[in-house]
Write an enzyme that holds these catalytic residues in place. Structure first.
Site, short mmCIF file in Angstrom:
data_model
loop_
_atom_site.label_atom_id
_atom_site.label_comp_id
_atom_site.label_asym_id
_atom_site.label_seq_id
_atom_site.Cartn_x
_atom_site.Cartn_y
_atom_site.Cartn_z
N HIS A 232 0.82 -1.21 0.00
CA HIS A 232 0.00 0.00 0.00
C HIS A 232 0.86 1.26 0.00
O HIS A 232 0.76 2.11 -0.89
CB HIS A 232 -0.90 0.03 1.24
CG HIS A 232 -1.93 -1.02 1.30
ND1 HIS A 232 -3.04 -1.04 0.48
CD2 HIS A 232 -2.06 -2.12 2.10
CE1 HIS A 232 -3.79 -2.08 0.77
NE2 HIS A 232 -3.22 -2.75 1.76
N ASP A 233 1.70 1.42 1.02
CA ASP A 233 2.38 2.69 1.25
C ASP A 233 3.57 2.91 0.33
O ASP A 233 4.06 4.04 0.22
CB ASP A 233 2.82 2.77 2.71
CG ASP A 233 1.65 2.90 3.67
OD1 ASP A 233 0.56 3.29 3.21
OD2 ASP A 233 1.82 2.61 4.87
#
Length: 299
Positions: A232-233
């Site tokens: 995600h990040d």
């Protein structure tokens, strides 16, 4: 070289994003600010400090910030990453203290400095620190070169409620402040991060590397990868390095900040003033190749 401030809540996927950032010579990471999110802020700030030390960057200052959302008395946290936020993986050495200044003040200091117009903010957690800085200094976030943020779920279900992704749900009022601050926003919602899947071969290749950083990250992913095997990040960081990996659309992004079943929901509208580029497409193989190349550079 792009000057960057990273606002995060480590968290295992934050750890991978930090690793990608500091392993990339195109990025000049000026500071890391931390917020309550995956775990309480005292934990996330300590994790950031320990991770940067592991990655060979003790020179990057770490600041602890908001301990709770703007409109709630308690932080909204989760246990996806374990009690310590890093999957129970012990990092060598004693944790050095973080800088005493508040993260929102550190953010404001950099944006109000001559560097401000050239600074890119990468936000990977709840947006409380950014919102506090904007509330204290109206117009501040618009000074940034851009804000790359992981958050929201525009055309897909959320991951904490049917309506909302965790970062926007954890502090929806802060997300609303940031969306309406007039800043240049590049948003990476679950629509795109849900495509950033780590493969068994990629995980095995990381685990085969002998460096301390690779071994620690592989141990974290042995836990996290079973529950949510998504980078995600890493997406907002990767877009600074390889923007061609991502495709999306522009529009007016808003966040429902009011309590109720839609709290934290993000919606992209095609009417009104455009405030965001929102990414929905990803070259997953390209992202994994970039990650592998850069992680191999870490000590």
């Amino acid at each position: 070289m792009t000057a960057v401030l990273i606002d995060c809540d480590p968290g295992i996927d934050d750890a991978l994003a930090l690793a990608l950032a500091v392993a990339s010579p195109e990025l000049d990471v000026r500071a890391v600010t931390c917020v309550a999110g995956n775990r309480p802020v005292a934990v996330t700030a300590t994790n950031a400090r320990r991770l940067l030390d592991l990655f060979g960057r003790p020179d990057i200052p770490v600041y602890a910030g908001a301990a709770r959302p703007l409109l709630y008395s308690q932080a909204r946290t989760n246990l996806v990453h374990g009690e310590d936020g890093l999957g129970g993986v012990a990092l060598d050495g004693d944790a050095r203290p973080v800088v005493a200044d508040h993260a929102a003040d550190a953010l404001a200091h950099l944006l109000l400095s001559p560097l401000g117009a050239d600074l890119t903010i990468v936000a990977m957690g709840p947006l409380t620190n950014l919102a506090l800085a904007e509330i204290r200094h109206p117009g501040l976030l618009a000074r940034a070169r851009s804000i790359h943020l992981m958050g929201g779920a525009a055309h897909c279900p959320g991951n904490v409620t049917p309506a909302a992704e965790f970062n926007f749900w954890a502090d929806p009022a802060a997300a609303h402040v940031v969306m309406t601050a007039g800043a240049r926003l590049e948003v990476f919602p679950l629509d795109v991060t849900g495509q950033a899947a780590m493969t068994p071969a990629w995980l095995a290749a990381l685990a085969s590397q002998p460096t301390r950083s690779a071994q620690a990250l592989a141990a974290m992913l042995a836990v996290y990868g079973e529950q949510d095997p998504l980078l995600h990040d890493a997406c907002p960081v990767a877009a600074l390095l390889r923007p061609r990996l991502f495709k999306g659309e522009t529009g007016r992004l808003e966040v429902d900040w009011r309590p109720g079943p839609d709290e934290g929901r993000s919606r992209l509208h095609q009417d009104g003033e455009v405030n965001a580029a929102l990414y929905t497409g990803l070259d997953t193989d390209g992202l994994l190749s970039l990650m592998a190349e850069r992680l191999a550079r870490l000590p």
